[in-house]
Design a protein around this motif. Structure first.
Motif, PDB file in Angstrom:
ATOM      1  N   LEU A 262      29.850  44.856  43.947  1.00 20.34           N
ATOM      2  CA  LEU A 262      29.181  43.579  43.676  1.00 20.34           C
ATOM      3  C   LEU A 262      28.870  43.419  42.190  1.00 20.34           C
ATOM      4  N   ALA A 263      28.544  44.509  41.524  1.00 23.34           N
ATOM      5  CA  ALA A 263      28.227  44.441  40.094  1.00 23.34           C
ATOM      6  C   ALA A 263      29.437  43.986  39.269  1.00 23.34           C
ATOM      7  N   LEU A 264      30.636  44.188  39.792  1.00 25.52           N
ATOM      8  CA  LEU A 264      31.848  43.717  39.108  1.00 25.52           C
ATOM      9  C   LEU A 264      31.985  42.196  39.191  1.00 25.52           C
ATOM     10  N   ARG A 265      31.198  41.580  40.079  1.00 28.74           N
ATOM     11  CA  ARG A 265      31.186  40.121  40.277  1.00 28.74           C
ATOM     12  C   ARG A 265      32.529  39.587  40.790  1.00 28.74           C
ATOM     13  N   CYS A 266      33.254  40.437  41.500  1.00 31.40           N
ATOM     14  CA  CYS A 266      34.512  40.002  42.103  1.00 31.40           C
ATOM     15  C   CYS A 266      34.767  40.837  43.350  1.00 31.40           C
ATOM     16  N   SER A 267      35.641  40.341  44.177  1.00 38.88           N
ATOM     17  CA  SER A 267      35.961  41.038  45.417  1.00 38.88           C
ATOM     18  C   SER A 267      37.093  42.031  45.166  1.00 38.88           C
ATOM     19  N   PRO A 268      37.278  42.975  46.078  1.00 34.18           N
ATOM     20  CA  PRO A 268      38.431  43.877  45.959  1.00 34.18           C
ATOM     21  C   PRO A 268      39.755  43.106  45.914  1.00 34.18           C
ATOM     22  N   ALA A 269      39.851  42.018  46.654  1.00 30.91           N
ATOM     23  CA  ALA A 269      41.077  41.213  46.639  1.00 30.91           C
ATOM     24  C   ALA A 269      41.314  40.597  45.266  1.00 30.91           C
ATOM     25  N   ASP A 270      40.239  40.200  44.583  1.00 30.67           N
ATOM     26  CA  ASP A 270      40.380  39.661  43.230  1.00 30.67           C
ATOM     27  C   ASP A 270      40.992  40.704  42.290  1.00 30.67           C
ATOM     28  N   ILE A 271      40.539  41.935  42.420  1.00 28.72           N
ATOM     29  CA  ILE A 271      41.049  43.016  41.581  1.00 28.72           C
ATOM     30  C   ILE A 271      42.528  43.255  41.861  1.00 28.72           C
ATOM     31  N   ILE A 272      42.877  43.291  43.144  1.00 29.74           N
ATOM     32  CA  ILE A 272      44.277  43.496  43.515  1.00 29.74           C
ATOM     33  C   ILE A 272      45.145  42.354  42.998  1.00 29.74           C
TER      34      ILE A 272
ATOM     35  N   GLN B 194      49.495  40.738  39.258  1.00 30.79           N
ATOM     36  CA  GLN B 194      50.147  39.838  38.307  1.00 30.79           C
ATOM     37  C   GLN B 194      50.234  40.415  36.894  1.00 30.79           C
ATOM     38  N   THR B 195      49.491  41.475  36.613  1.00 33.06           N
ATOM     39  CA  THR B 195      49.506  42.007  35.244  1.00 33.06           C
ATOM     40  C   THR B 195      50.115  43.406  35.232  1.00 33.06           C
ATOM     41  N   GLU B 196      49.285  44.428  35.317  1.00 32.77           N
ATOM     42  CA  GLU B 196      49.763  45.796  35.124  1.00 32.77           C
ATOM     43  C   GLU B 196      50.771  46.270  36.168  1.00 32.77           C
ATOM     44  N   TRP B 197      50.736  45.713  37.375  1.00 31.39           N
ATOM     45  CA  TRP B 197      51.701  46.132  38.393  1.00 31.39           C
ATOM     46  C   TRP B 197      53.015  45.356  38.316  1.00 31.39           C
TER      47      TRP B 197
ATOM     48  N   ASP C 120      55.612  48.886  45.104  1.00 34.67           N
ATOM     49  CA  ASP C 120      55.317  50.314  45.100  1.00 34.67           C
ATOM     50  C   ASP C 120      53.974  50.612  44.432  1.00 34.67           C
ATOM     51  N   ARG C 121      53.609  49.814  43.428  1.00 37.98           N
ATOM     52  CA  ARG C 121      52.323  50.010  42.762  1.00 37.98           C
ATOM     53  C   ARG C 121      51.164  49.568  43.655  1.00 37.98           C
ATOM     54  N   LEU C 122      51.367  48.495  44.415  1.00 40.06           N
ATOM     55  CA  LEU C 122      50.355  48.060  45.382  1.00 40.06           C
ATOM     56  C   LEU C 122      50.159  49.126  46.451  1.00 40.06           C
TER      57      LEU C 122
END
Length: 160
Positions: free
Chosen positions: A126-136, A141-144, A149-151
């Motif tokens: 919650l402190a990240l202010r985003c959901s796990p799906a947001d991070i994925i 779209q960027t580093e992966w 295979d990275r997912l």
């Protein structure tokens, strides 16, 4: 009746009432958050004051508002709003309520820690202010570079 009960086990709504309440919407979590939902639910449901506190968060919502926020949460995650309040704020409140309930229950492990430790990973998310799906989605779209295979590697369970 046994056939009917067996048939009902083939339905997978978000919540099923059995001899217990089965919450399925968060049934796949990384190891550090696997015990967060059971701790959250125990902290809220197993303490009458905490259950009333959680109810206070939502009791004034109409049925249509509840359906709207449910739908919005699937699209907007923690930034979805109800009556101008982001779900992120409500999640913080609910976690705080659960923490009080777990502290009151005071069940301790062999190291003397109570079950509030299981909410720590949830609160860090919650402190990240985003959901796990947001991070994925961001990593996809960027580093992966949209490589499956990275997912798969990111979501794989590993022994420690």
């Amino acid at each position: 009746m046994a056939d009917w009960q067996l048939h009902l086990t083939t339905l997978f709504p978000e919540t099923r009432l059995k001899t217990y309440i089965e919450l399925r919407s968060v049934d796949s979590q990384p190891p550090e958050r696997m015990l967060a939902l059971p701790a959250l639910v125990k902290g809220v449901f197993y303490d009458d004051d905490c259950m009333l506190g959680a109810w206070d968060l939502v009791k004034s919502w109409s049925w249509s508002e509840r359906l709207e926020i449910y739908d919005a949460s699937h699209k907007e995650a923690l930034s979805a709003r109800i009556r101008g309040i982001p779900l992120l704020d409500l999640a913080h409140e609910l976690s705080a309520i659960a923490r009080v309930g777990l502290e009151r229950q005071n069940v301790r492990n062999g190291r003397g820690e109570n079950e509030t430790i299981y909410l720590d990973a949830f609160d860090r998310q919650l402190a990240l202010r985003c959901s796990p799906a947001d991070i994925i989605a961001q990593r996809w779209q960027t580093e992966w570079a949209e490589r499956i295979d990275r997912l798969i590697d990111f979501t794989a369970y590993r022994s420690r």
